[in-house]
Design a protein around this motif. Structure first.
Motif, PDB file in Angstrom:
ATOM      1  N   ASN A   1       0.836  -1.206   0.000  1.00  0.00           N
ATOM      2  CA  ASN A   1       0.000   0.000   0.000  1.00  0.00           C
ATOM      3  C   ASN A   1       0.865   1.249   0.000  1.00  0.00           C
ATOM      4  O   ASN A   1       1.841   1.325   0.753  1.00  0.00           O
ATOM      5  CB  ASN A   1      -0.909   0.040   1.230  1.00  0.00           C
ATOM      6  N   CYS A   2       0.515   2.190  -0.829  1.00  0.00           N
ATOM      7  CA  CYS A   2       1.215   3.479  -0.868  1.00  0.00           C
ATOM      8  C   CYS A   2       0.537   4.407   0.142  1.00  0.00           C
ATOM      9  O   CYS A   2      -0.507   4.999  -0.154  1.00  0.00           O
ATOM     10  CB  CYS A   2       1.156   4.086  -2.264  1.00  0.00           C
ATOM     11  N   ASP A   3       1.112   4.509   1.329  1.00  0.00           N
ATOM     12  CA  ASP A   3       0.512   5.336   2.379  1.00  0.00           C
ATOM     13  C   ASP A   3       0.351   6.771   1.904  1.00  0.00           C
ATOM     14  O   ASP A   3       1.251   7.345   1.282  1.00  0.00           O
ATOM     15  CB  ASP A   3       1.375   5.302   3.641  1.00  0.00           C
ATOM     16  N   GLY A   4      -0.816   7.335   2.238  1.00  0.00           N
ATOM     17  CA  GLY A   4      -1.087   8.700   1.837  1.00  0.00           C
ATOM     18  C   GLY A   4      -1.192   8.890   0.342  1.00  0.00           C
ATOM     19  O   GLY A   4      -1.082  10.006  -0.161  1.00  0.00           O
ATOM     20  N   TRP A   5      -1.368   7.789  -0.391  1.00  0.00           N
ATOM     21  CA  TRP A   5      -1.424   7.820  -1.850  1.00  0.00           C
ATOM     22  C   TRP A   5      -0.152   8.423  -2.448  1.00  0.00           C
ATOM     23  O   TRP A   5      -0.181   9.058  -3.506  1.00  0.00           O
ATOM     24  CB  TRP A   5      -2.651   8.605  -2.353  1.00  0.00           C
ATOM     25  N   THR A   6       0.966   8.207  -1.769  1.00  0.00           N
ATOM     26  CA  THR A   6       2.246   8.712  -2.266  1.00  0.00           C
ATOM     27  C   THR A   6       2.752   7.780  -3.354  1.00  0.00           C
ATOM     28  O   THR A   6       3.298   6.704  -3.078  1.00  0.00           O
ATOM     29  CB  THR A   6       3.279   8.815  -1.131  1.00  0.00           C
ATOM     30  N   ALA A   7       2.580   8.195  -4.608  1.00  0.00           N
ATOM     31  CA  ALA A   7       2.876   7.325  -5.753  1.00  0.00           C
ATOM     32  C   ALA A   7       4.340   6.914  -5.820  1.00  0.00           C
ATOM     33  O   ALA A   7       4.667   5.811  -6.274  1.00  0.00           O
ATOM     34  CB  ALA A   7       2.472   8.024  -7.051  1.00  0.00           C
ATOM     35  N   GLU A   8       5.222   7.791  -5.356  1.00  0.00           N
ATOM     36  CA  GLU A   8       6.661   7.506  -5.434  1.00  0.00           C
ATOM     37  C   GLU A   8       7.053   6.244  -4.680  1.00  0.00           C
ATOM     38  O   GLU A   8       8.058   5.607  -4.998  1.00  0.00           O
ATOM     39  CB  GLU A   8       7.456   8.700  -4.900  1.00  0.00           C
ATOM     40  N   LEU A   9       6.252   5.865  -3.686  1.00  0.00           N
ATOM     41  CA  LEU A   9       6.545   4.645  -2.924  1.00  0.00           C
ATOM     42  C   LEU A   9       6.426   3.405  -3.810  1.00  0.00           C
ATOM     43  O   LEU A   9       7.066   2.384  -3.545  1.00  0.00           O
ATOM     44  CB  LEU A   9       5.583   4.512  -1.740  1.00  0.00           C
TER      45      LEU A   9
END
Length: 365
Positions: free
Chosen positions: A213-221
């Motif tokens: 899951n990309c926490d906070g919708w942080t795509a870079e993760l």
């Protein structure tokens, strides 16, 4: 004697002139006073007119994700056409800031609050404060959990997961390994998408071997997750991404590993970059959600609710969705699977993106 009379006459003339000027000044003063009074009345009428407008508070997770900009623009334009005013606040991906913004709207005594939640589980207390103040609250796109908001308007997120899975099944009839690089675990929609996706894959030859899951919708993760997954499962056949922004990071890593176009990648939202990747062949499908329809409906509901209309009187609010504790009156719109085969009809003819933009890097002659 003649001189005396002349002086006397001159004195009378001077007094007459002075009297005339004084009168003109007094008349001018009366005119100015009258004009000032009229201007003041006009200003008061204009202020009253502004006060009569429905005041909507809209707090948005952040504008980093492309689609929220479009949602905002359509929502605000529609509300204004309907005679309302919208105060837009950007939470900047900060939960505490979003709570502060909701409290700000309460203090301003707006007529209705619309929330695009940053964290679906952290806003319930703030929402209940608004309701205690007599202000109705709309959960927009993302359900605010355990808050008993007055209305929820979104897309069928479970179906989003289903059409993502179905796209992989269609593209990979031979089966194989699949990665799931999802959005924020605090987003209620992510859970619904996952349920639909898992259920659709249950009896197929596609197997989810890696999840993140990309926490906070942080795509870079997503880049780090895909790199890690490829080390363990280099023969991956398909990748499900929480949204098109995440797809952009995933495809970049695939390209670096000479896999772009060979791995079936699906996302959601219909971002312009996603549509470009679809015609180029590096993204297979996007679950397109007609967000302009969503924004227009939400704005209409907000104006009607802010004017005192009850939720039961709203058009197309025909079902309820559980927020974890309460059954929330809901309006649910349908998503559409967009691939290379139907992108012209759905996206271009539908007016969502222009043909020259979509085919910027591909031939469409």
């Amino acid at each position: 004697m003649k001189l005396y009379k002349t002086k006397k006459n001159c004195g009378k003339l001077l007094l007459g002139i002075l009297a005339f000027c004084t009168g003109m000044i007094l008349l001018t003063g009366c005119g100015s006073s009258s004009e000032q009074k009229q201007n003041k009345n006009e200003e008061t009428a204009e202020e009253n007119k502004e006060e009569d407008k429905v005041q909507i508070g809209l707090t948005v997770d952040s504008f980093v994700i492309e689609r929220w900009i479009r949602d905002r623009d359509v929502f605000v334009a529609t509300a204004r056409e309907l005679g309302a005013e919208v105060n837009v606040q950007d939470a900047g991906a900060d939960v505490k800031e979003q709570i502060s913004q909701i409290e700000y709207f309460i203090n301003k005594q707006v007529d209705v609050i619309v929330v695009i939640a940053r964290d679906c589980g952290a806003l319930s207390d703030a929402i209940q404060k608004a309701q205690s103040a007599g202000i109705p609250v709309i959960s927009y796109d993302r359900m605010v959990n355990n808050a008993n908001t007055d209305l929820y308007i979104s897309f069928d997120n479970r179906k989003v997961g289903e059409i993502m899975a179905q796209a992989l099944v269609n593209a990979l009839p031979q089966g194989g390994d699949v990665f799931m690089i999802q959005g924020s675990s605090s987003d209620n929609n992510v859970q619904m998408v996952k349920q639909g996706f898992d259920d659709m894959l249950a009896d197929t030859d596609l197997h989810v071997v890696y999840e993140a899951n990309c926490d906070g919708w942080t795509a870079e993760l997503a880049a780090g997750y895909v790199e890690e997954a490829l080390e363990k499962y280099p023969h991956v056949k398909g990748i499900m991404c929480g949204n098109d922004d995440i797809v952009s990071q995933v495809v970049q890593v695939l390209a670096e590993n000479q896999l772009a176009g060979n791995v079936v990648v699906v996302g959601q939202d219909g971002d312009l970059a996603a549509c470009q990747r679809i015609v180029e062949g590096t993204q297979y499908m996007t679950a397109f959600k007609p967000i302009e329809d969503l924004a227009r409906k939400a704005a209409k509901y907000a104006v009607e609710m802010g004017s005192g209309k009850g939720v039961a009187e709203l058009e197309d609010v025909t079902e309820t969705v559980n927020d974890g504790t309460y059954e929330i009156p809901s309006c649910i719109l349908e998503p559409t699977a967009v691939t290379k085969e139907n992108i012209d009809k759905v996206i271009i003819e539908g007016g969502f993106h222009r043909r020259d933009e979509v085919y910027l890097n591909a031939d469409y002659s």
